[in-house]
Design an enzyme around this catalytic site. Structure first.
Site, PDB file in Angstrom:
ATOM      1  N   SER A  33      -3.977  -7.254   0.502  1.00 42.25           N
ATOM      2  CA  SER A  33      -3.269  -7.089   1.613  1.00 42.25           C
ATOM      3  C   SER A  33      -1.718  -7.091   1.584  1.00 42.25           C
ATOM      4  O   SER A  33      -1.021  -7.222   0.691  1.00 42.25           O
ATOM      5  CB  SER A  33      -3.943  -7.902   2.694  1.00 42.25           C
ATOM      6  N   ASN A  34      -1.102  -7.268   2.769  1.00 43.07           N
ATOM      7  CA  ASN A  34       0.333  -7.498   2.874  1.00 43.07           C
ATOM      8  C   ASN A  34       0.548  -8.604   3.934  1.00 43.07           C
ATOM      9  O   ASN A  34      -0.434  -8.746   4.768  1.00 43.07           O
ATOM     10  CB  ASN A  34       1.072  -6.350   2.599  1.00 43.07           C
ATOM     11  N   ALA A  35       1.940  -8.820   4.154  1.00 41.80           N
ATOM     12  CA  ALA A  35       2.330  -9.710   5.234  1.00 41.80           C
ATOM     13  C   ALA A  35       2.640  -9.257   6.406  1.00 41.80           C
ATOM     14  O   ALA A  35       3.211  -9.868   7.328  1.00 41.80           O
ATOM     15  CB  ALA A  35       3.298 -10.702   4.807  1.00 41.80           C
TER      16      ALA A  35
END
Ligand code: CTP
Ligand code: CA
Length: 229
Positions: A33-35
């Site tokens: 995933s990512n932030a």
């Protein structure tokens, strides 16, 4: 009172807003995933709703609160987001704020991956996810929203990369967003944005995500009013 009496230039218009990260499973307990916080997407959805649009808000698993006055469609993976956007069409306006994972694990494991006795690390084979913005931008005729807006998160060569991205994606407008660590954009309150609309390039002064959303929504409303004349 004042709120109720405000003009609703986007009344009768349907807007789709994608937001947040996507989550691509590795095994039942792990993911890529990512932030992305989802803050900018929520602000844009609410700003469009405040101008009278009916908003379908398609979001990956984000930390931030959900937008008020919008239909919220929760998804996890990029493929699910793509399907949810497809199901929400037709729309007059589509704004793609989501930080979609560019890749997914080709074959997620059915069971939790265990450490090998000799501690060799597993190899993950990644495959490309559907590009939702590009797909929607290339829809034929009446299926394509009249105004398709993308975001370009860049950490370097902002303008150059964004111009190329606008062409590649086929969207109408692109908001180029400086997400270099120095800009404090990711998870922070402020955005430094440049609006590319066709050949026009417009640098906006740094402002909070709320203000970016309001400015964009106002611009969108203006473009629809121009078209009506
Ligand atoms: N986007 C999308 N679906 C994807 C990837 C991106 O809809 N699979 C959308 C994003 O929501 C954003 C725009 O496309 O509006 C640009 O995303 P970005 O990650 O900046 O562009 P990419 O083409 O993925 O290029 P790169 O990550 O290599 O910079
Ligand atoms: Ca990307």
């Amino acid at each position: 009172f004042e709120r109720a009496n405000r003009p609703k230039p986007l009344a009768g218009k349907h807007a789709i807003v994608t937001s947040g990260p996507t989550r691509e499973p590795i095994d039942p307990v792990r993911f890529l995933s990512n932030a992305s916080s989802g803050k900018q997407g929520v602000a844009i959805a609410e700003a469009l709703a405040a101008l009278g649009a009916r908003v379908s808000f398609v979001t990956g698993p984000a930390q931030y609160r959900q937008p008020r006055g919008c239909a919220v469609i929760d998804v996890e993976t990029a493929i699910e987001m793509d399907r949810a956007v497809e199901a929400a069409l037709p729309a007059d306006i589509a704004v793609f704020c989501a930080a979609v994972s560019d890749w997914r694990v080709e074959t997620p494991a059915d069971d939790k991956i265990k450490k090998d006795a000799d501690e060799t690390a597993p190899t993950l084979t990644l495959v490309a996810n559907p590009d939702i913005l590009r797909r929607v931008s290339s829809l034929a005729g009446g299926n394509r929203p009249r105004l398709v807006v993308g975001f370009a998160a860049e950490t370097s060569n902002l303008l150059e990369n964004a111009k190329a991205k606008l062409k590649r994606k086929g969207c109408d407008w692109l908001l180029a967003n400086d997400v270099s660590p120095a800009s404090g954009t990711f998870g922070g309150a402020n955005n430094t944005v440049t609006l590319l609309a066709g050949e026009a390039v417009e640098a906006w002064e740094p402002m909070d995500k709320q203000a970016v959303a309001q400015k964009l929504a106002t611009r969108i409303a203006e473009s629809f009013q121009r078209d009506r004349r």
